[in-house]
Design a protein around this motif. Sequence first.
Motif, PDB file in Angstrom:
ATOM      1  N   GLU A  46       0.913  -1.290  -0.172  1.00 43.43           N
ATOM      2  CA  GLU A  46       0.145   0.068  -0.029  1.00 43.43           C
ATOM      3  C   GLU A  46       0.992   1.332   0.042  1.00 43.43           C
ATOM      4  N   VAL A  47       1.935   1.199   0.734  1.00 42.91           N
ATOM      5  CA  VAL A  47       2.742   2.519   0.893  1.00 42.91           C
ATOM      6  C   VAL A  47       3.684   2.579  -0.289  1.00 42.91           C
ATOM      7  N   MET A  48       3.338   3.709  -1.101  1.00 39.27           N
ATOM      8  CA  MET A  48       4.007   4.006  -2.300  1.00 39.27           C
ATOM      9  C   MET A  48       5.144   4.877  -2.260  1.00 39.27           C
ATOM     10  N   ASP A  49       5.047   6.012  -1.494  1.00 41.00           N
ATOM     11  CA  ASP A  49       6.116   6.836  -1.240  1.00 41.00           C
ATOM     12  C   ASP A  49       7.438   6.264  -0.842  1.00 41.00           C
ATOM     13  N   SER A  50       8.615   6.754  -1.406  1.00 37.17           N
ATOM     14  CA  SER A  50       9.899   5.967  -1.011  1.00 37.17           C
ATOM     15  C   SER A  50      10.223   6.336   0.393  1.00 37.17           C
ATOM     16  N   LYS A  51       9.985   7.665   0.717  1.00 38.34           N
ATOM     17  CA  LYS A  51      10.427   8.243   2.333  1.00 38.34           C
ATOM     18  C   LYS A  51       9.348   7.471   3.269  1.00 38.34           C
ATOM     19  N   LEU A  52       8.236   7.527   3.035  1.00 32.75           N
ATOM     20  CA  LEU A  52       7.140   6.925   3.695  1.00 32.75           C
ATOM     21  C   LEU A  52       7.422   5.464   3.770  1.00 32.75           C
ATOM     22  N   LYS A  53       7.792   4.978   2.699  1.00 37.44           N
ATOM     23  CA  LYS A  53       8.000   3.330   2.833  1.00 37.44           C
ATOM     24  C   LYS A  53       9.250   2.963   3.806  1.00 37.44           C
TER      25      LYS A  53
END
Length: 437
Positions: free
Chosen positions: A371-378
């Motif tokens: 679900e988590v797409m953003d690299s920083k958020l991941k």
Amino acid sequence: MNKKIIVWAICAIGFISCKNSEKLSDTEITTRYFNMLDTSDYSQIPVLLADSLQTQEGDYTSSYSHEDYEELLKWDAVFDPTYEVLDVVQQDNGMVKAEVSKLDTRIQFLYEKPFISNYYLSVVDGKVSKVVTEYVDFDAETFGNNRTKLLTFINDNHPELNDFLQDQTEAGGQKYLKALELYKNQPRFEIGKDLLLMHFDCKTDVDDLQAAAGLLTLMTSPNFMHVNYHAVAGTYGIQEGLYVPPNTLFKLAFDTNWTDAHERMEAAAEEVAQLATVTLEAEGDIWIAEAGQSDFSAQLVKALQKKLPQLETKKRIHIVQHSDWNEEVTTPELLDFVKKNTDYNKIPDGNTVGNGTPGFRTPGYTEWKEEVMDSKLKSVWELAVELSNQYNGKDGRYNNEAVAENGLDFSDLSEVCWMLKLEDIKDTNEFFERYAR
């Protein structure tokens, strides 16, 4: 032959009449009385009630004619009540004791759960003549706090409705509903004006690590990217156990937008008070999500009281707590202090699904990886989960079963969801579907 038919018919009519005139027991009448309240069936009033009905709640006694009681029932019906009879017992003194659960729109707001009451009914000649009500384990604090908030809001913003509590007519009930609607629809946290502080105890449960990742997930959403927020680590109370070091995670997630209160609570409170003062002087409010205990919050409020002696902290500083355990391991005098000096809100526990706030404790949940797409958020979620696995249950720390079962627990984020009016999020899966993509 015809005579026999006539005789049989007369006997049958007599038998039916006897059955219809058969006296109901006092307990049956009591059950019918509460069914009348549950269904708002006004036609049953002359059938079930004596010409004058006396009611008593504590020291407050009232008498009602049939017309008066119908008006009271119409007021009650406005809130769509549900009465559930839990038990009915005939007592030796001639009265009937009924244990009853009642829930309606008004009670849900004021009490946040059903009223459980013992009713003592006097039945004379087949009709109810007196009803005495005793509340069971009444939570006066919750009821009183919510009532005060509602009254204060209406007095400050809608004084034309000020008599809604006293007017127990159908029109008065509609006023009451309007007051509740206005209160519920008022903004809580005002984006662009208020400051959101999230205080993480990080002792000894690893759930704070994942709640920090959850906070960043919300704050990077387009809907909330303009929220002014700040994180604080090490805001623990008097609980035993080792600290869960969050520093590497907090630096990755928040850069410099966080304060370390671990083993330096008073100094950290002064630092956060400086940030809060800027917001308060600009007419914004402070909202504190307690991902832990209230010890640090109390220190912060005291620091603000020194900086801003005229500050009405009861109106301008809002604390949101969801955990009974967090309250139990807060220093008692500091918990009492924040309850008396802030707008303290206790909401349903974020560990549970379906109780009015999101349930963010889910064993076996790994779908976040897709679900988590953003690299920083991941990378933040990956580090939060890695550290959670590293410290969970280690060296006497609390063993979080959801984390141990390869799942997530960021239950403290339910408080931020409440502030932002996101209570409709059901669970972990729905949170990631909404805000992680």
